[in-house]
Design a protein around this motif. Structure first.
Motif, PDB file in Angstrom:
ATOM      1  N   GLU A  54      37.294  34.576  41.666  1.00 54.48           N
ATOM      2  CA  GLU A  54      36.907  33.944  43.107  1.00 54.48           C
ATOM      3  C   GLU A  54      35.154  34.178  43.218  1.00 54.48           C
ATOM      4  O   GLU A  54      34.815  33.534  43.836  1.00 54.48           O
ATOM      5  N   LYS A  55      34.893  35.376  42.755  1.00 50.36           N
ATOM      6  CA  LYS A  55      33.509  35.778  42.814  1.00 50.36           C
ATOM      7  C   LYS A  55      32.555  35.288  41.680  1.00 50.36           C
ATOM      8  O   LYS A  55      31.501  35.030  41.866  1.00 50.36           O
ATOM      9  N   HIS A  56      33.219  35.315  40.641  1.00 50.18           N
ATOM     10  CA  HIS A  56      32.464  35.132  39.326  1.00 50.18           C
ATOM     11  C   HIS A  56      33.128  33.826  38.501  1.00 50.18           C
ATOM     12  O   HIS A  56      33.643  34.166  37.328  1.00 50.18           O
ATOM     13  N   PRO A  57      33.632  32.631  39.038  1.00 42.66           N
ATOM     14  CA  PRO A  57      34.173  31.593  38.013  1.00 42.66           C
ATOM     15  C   PRO A  57      33.229  31.464  36.898  1.00 42.66           C
ATOM     16  O   PRO A  57      33.986  30.988  35.791  1.00 42.66           O
ATOM     17  N   GLU A  58      32.016  31.381  36.999  1.00 43.47           N
ATOM     18  CA  GLU A  58      31.366  30.997  35.769  1.00 43.47           C
ATOM     19  C   GLU A  58      31.388  32.054  34.506  1.00 43.47           C
ATOM     20  O   GLU A  58      31.163  31.784  33.406  1.00 43.47           O
ATOM     21  N   LEU A  59      32.084  33.062  35.021  1.00 46.99           N
ATOM     22  CA  LEU A  59      32.278  34.230  33.684  1.00 46.99           C
ATOM     23  C   LEU A  59      33.625  33.795  33.308  1.00 46.99           C
ATOM     24  O   LEU A  59      34.023  34.552  32.079  1.00 46.99           O
ATOM     25  N   MET A  60      34.581  33.022  33.723  1.00 50.00           N
ATOM     26  CA  MET A  60      35.655  32.559  33.100  1.00 50.00           C
ATOM     27  C   MET A  60      35.275  31.786  31.631  1.00 50.00           C
ATOM     28  O   MET A  60      34.767  30.780  31.483  1.00 50.00           O
ATOM     29  N   THR A  61      35.936  32.444  30.436  1.00 54.82           N
ATOM     30  CA  THR A  61      35.798  31.580  29.190  1.00 54.82           C
ATOM     31  C   THR A  61      36.891  30.764  28.945  1.00 54.82           C
ATOM     32  O   THR A  61      37.870  30.796  29.467  1.00 54.82           O
ATOM     33  N   GLN A  62      36.687  29.568  28.254  1.00 54.71           N
ATOM     34  CA  GLN A  62      37.572  28.690  27.713  1.00 54.71           C
ATOM     35  C   GLN A  62      38.931  29.388  27.292  1.00 54.71           C
ATOM     36  O   GLN A  62      40.020  28.954  27.645  1.00 54.71           O
ATOM     37  N   ASP A 104      40.680  49.415  44.198  1.00 49.96           N
ATOM     38  CA  ASP A 104      39.478  49.039  44.667  1.00 49.96           C
ATOM     39  C   ASP A 104      38.772  47.997  44.058  1.00 49.96           C
ATOM     40  O   ASP A 104      38.186  48.127  42.813  1.00 49.96           O
ATOM     41  N   PHE A 105      39.184  46.636  44.470  1.00 47.40           N
ATOM     42  CA  PHE A 105      38.562  45.433  43.942  1.00 47.40           C
ATOM     43  C   PHE A 105      37.177  45.307  44.087  1.00 47.40           C
ATOM     44  O   PHE A 105      36.546  44.821  43.120  1.00 47.40           O
ATOM     45  N   LYS A 106      36.313  46.020  45.062  1.00 44.60           N
ATOM     46  CA  LYS A 106      34.971  45.715  44.897  1.00 44.60           C
ATOM     47  C   LYS A 106      34.393  46.386  43.761  1.00 44.60           C
ATOM     48  O   LYS A 106      33.422  45.660  42.839  1.00 44.60           O
ATOM     49  N   SER A 107      34.583  47.629  43.413  1.00 38.12           N
ATOM     50  CA  SER A 107      33.936  48.275  42.287  1.00 38.12           C
ATOM     51  C   SER A 107      34.515  47.920  41.103  1.00 38.12           C
ATOM     52  O   SER A 107      33.923  47.743  39.860  1.00 38.12           O
ATOM     53  N   GLY A 108      35.772  47.487  40.971  1.00 40.71           N
ATOM     54  CA  GLY A 108      36.430  46.898  39.716  1.00 40.71           C
ATOM     55  C   GLY A 108      35.848  45.760  39.532  1.00 40.71           C
ATOM     56  O   GLY A 108      35.370  45.563  37.977  1.00 40.71           O
ATOM     57  N   THR A 109      35.544  44.719  40.264  1.00 44.67           N
ATOM     58  CA  THR A 109      35.012  43.452  40.037  1.00 44.67           C
ATOM     59  C   THR A 109      33.406  43.786  39.556  1.00 44.67           C
ATOM     60  O   THR A 109      33.082  42.943  38.684  1.00 44.67           O
ATOM     61  N   ALA A 110      32.713  44.477  40.049  1.00 41.11           N
ATOM     62  CA  ALA A 110      31.181  44.833  39.889  1.00 41.11           C
ATOM     63  C   ALA A 110      31.247  45.377  38.276  1.00 41.11           C
ATOM     64  O   ALA A 110      30.539  44.915  37.458  1.00 41.11           O
ATOM     65  N   LEU A 111      32.195  46.219  37.907  1.00 39.80           N
ATOM     66  CA  LEU A 111      32.282  46.690  36.507  1.00 39.80           C
ATOM     67  C   LEU A 111      32.629  45.797  35.787  1.00 39.80           C
ATOM     68  O   LEU A 111      31.954  45.640  34.542  1.00 39.80           O
ATOM     69  N   LEU A 112      33.557  45.028  36.004  1.00 38.75           N
ATOM     70  CA  LEU A 112      33.890  43.684  35.094  1.00 38.75           C
ATOM     71  C   LEU A 112      32.944  42.927  34.714  1.00 38.75           C
ATOM     72  O   LEU A 112      32.929  42.087  33.485  1.00 38.75           O
ATOM     73  N   ALA A 113      32.171  42.688  35.946  1.00 38.91           N
ATOM     74  CA  ALA A 113      30.974  41.554  35.648  1.00 38.91           C
ATOM     75  C   ALA A 113      29.934  42.147  34.834  1.00 38.91           C
ATOM     76  O   ALA A 113      29.242  41.301  34.101  1.00 38.91           O
ATOM     77  N   LYS A 114      29.848  43.366  34.502  1.00 38.18           N
ATOM     78  CA  LYS A 114      29.008  44.178  33.948  1.00 38.18           C
ATOM     79  C   LYS A 114      29.257  44.271  32.499  1.00 38.18           C
ATOM     80  O   LYS A 114      28.573  44.253  31.306  1.00 38.18           O
ATOM     81  N   ASP A 115      30.484  44.694  32.269  1.00 42.94           N
ATOM     82  CA  ASP A 115      31.137  44.852  30.817  1.00 42.94           C
ATOM     83  C   ASP A 115      32.141  43.782  30.313  1.00 42.94           C
ATOM     84  O   ASP A 115      33.274  43.865  30.508  1.00 42.94           O
ATOM     85  N   LYS A 116      31.723  42.941  29.479  1.00 45.91           N
ATOM     86  CA  LYS A 116      32.411  41.895  28.839  1.00 45.91           C
ATOM     87  C   LYS A 116      33.300  42.533  28.112  1.00 45.91           C
ATOM     88  O   LYS A 116      34.637  41.733  28.162  1.00 45.91           O
ATOM     89  N   ASP A 117      33.363  43.272  27.139  1.00 42.84           N
ATOM     90  CA  ASP A 117      34.266  43.645  26.435  1.00 42.84           C
ATOM     91  C   ASP A 117      35.693  44.339  27.295  1.00 42.84           C
ATOM     92  O   ASP A 117      36.736  44.033  26.891  1.00 42.84           O
ATOM     93  N   LEU A 118      35.283  45.032  28.552  1.00 43.23           N
ATOM     94  CA  LEU A 118      36.637  45.348  29.153  1.00 43.23           C
ATOM     95  C   LEU A 118      36.834  44.238  29.849  1.00 43.23           C
ATOM     96  O   LEU A 118      38.235  44.137  29.935  1.00 43.23           O
ATOM     97  N   ARG A 119      36.232  43.347  30.380  1.00 45.12           N
ATOM     98  CA  ARG A 119      36.674  42.474  31.104  1.00 45.12           C
ATOM     99  C   ARG A 119      37.706  41.346  30.241  1.00 45.12           C
ATOM    100  O   ARG A 119      38.676  41.123  30.642  1.00 45.12           O
ATOM    101  N   THR A 120      37.255  41.123  28.939  1.00 46.06           N
ATOM    102  CA  THR A 120      37.933  40.327  27.711  1.00 46.06           C
ATOM    103  C   THR A 120      39.444  41.122  27.765  1.00 46.06           C
ATOM    104  O   THR A 120      40.296  40.570  27.574  1.00 46.06           O
ATOM    105  N   ALA A 121      39.213  42.597  27.673  1.00 46.44           N
ATOM    106  CA  ALA A 121      40.476  43.153  27.242  1.00 46.44           C
ATOM    107  C   ALA A 121      41.447  43.349  28.565  1.00 46.44           C
ATOM    108  O   ALA A 121      42.776  42.902  28.476  1.00 46.44           O
ATOM    109  N   ILE A 122      40.984  43.437  29.697  1.00 44.65           N
ATOM    110  CA  ILE A 122      41.637  43.397  30.810  1.00 44.65           C
ATOM    111  C   ILE A 122      42.291  42.075  31.030  1.00 44.65           C
ATOM    112  O   ILE A 122      43.756  42.196  31.305  1.00 44.65           O
ATOM    113  N   PHE A 123      41.865  40.903  30.822  1.00 44.45           N
ATOM    114  CA  PHE A 123      42.318  39.542  31.144  1.00 44.45           C
ATOM    115  C   PHE A 123      43.298  39.409  29.991  1.00 44.45           C
ATOM    116  O   PHE A 123      44.055  38.474  29.881  1.00 44.45           O
ATOM    117  N   LYS A 124      43.077  39.969  28.686  1.00 46.28           N
ATOM    118  CA  LYS A 124      43.743  39.743  27.554  1.00 46.28           C
ATOM    119  C   LYS A 124      45.565  40.572  27.971  1.00 46.28           C
ATOM    120  O   LYS A 124      46.375  39.863  27.635  1.00 46.28           O
TER     121      LYS A 124
END
Length: 179
Positions: free
Chosen positions: A58-66, A16-36
């Motif tokens: 694709e939806k949140h390119p501005e949230l990609m960190t260096q 479920d990309f829609k809910s997964g993307t929404a969750l990751l947009a809100k939870d920076k720590d989880l997002r960082t851990a997922i992409f690690k």
């Protein structure tokens, strides 16, 4: 198993990309851990983390960190996992960072286009990365791309022939196309 791996294991069952993307947009720590987890070599973590990265960035390119950008580029350069290669070359199309000075990355993307065993989706996303990140800075790349697509126009797969036709149609008026 850590929190990110638990998330990815659960995600694998529902996708479920829609809910997964929404969750990751809100939870920076989880997002960082997922992409690690893209750096992980154990299936299914890099495959699913990189697949989520495509949809997320694709939806949140501005949230990609260096740091995430650098990690994805490094992983793309060093991995032989075809799914991860395809996903990362797709996700990096949306990167808000300049990668035009990375010759190793450009060489890899061109190599993907040359490789007969590279799947059509990888070739497609490699081309998209070149178009977005490299071609505007190095328009003379068109000469090499044109030659490459002339070869691809004779590829046995109709998807590759269509890709070559679309490339020609899109770029035939490019200043470096006929030179």
């Amino acid at each position: 198993m850590n929190q990110a791996q638990e998330f990815l294991t659960e995600f694998k069952t529902h996708r479920d990309f829609k809910s997964g993307t929404a969750l990751l947009a809100k939870d920076k720590d989880l997002r960082t851990a997922i992409f690690k987890e893209i750096e992980n070599e154990k299936y299914p973590f890099p495959e699913y983390a990189s697949w989520i990265a495509v949809h997320f960035f694709e939806k949140h390119p501005e949230l990609m960190t260096q740091k995430q950008f650098n990690s994805m580029v490094s992983t793309l350069i060093h991995t032989s996992n075809h799914s991860v290669q395809r996903n990362l070359s797709n996700a990096l199309v949306y990167a808000p960072f300049n990668c035009s000075e990375n010759g190793e990355l450009l060489d890899l993307l061109i190599d993907f286009l040359h490789q007969s065993e590279a799947l059509p989706a990888l070739k497609y996303h490699a081309l998209r990365m070149i178009e977005k990140h490299f071609l505007p800075v190095y328009p003379e790349l068109m000469r090499e791309l044109r030659t490459l697509f002339e070869v691809l126009s004779n590829h046995p797969k109709s998807s590759m022939q269509a890709m070559a036709r679309n490339f020609t149609k899109k770029y035939r008026k490019h200043p470096y196309y006929e030179q």
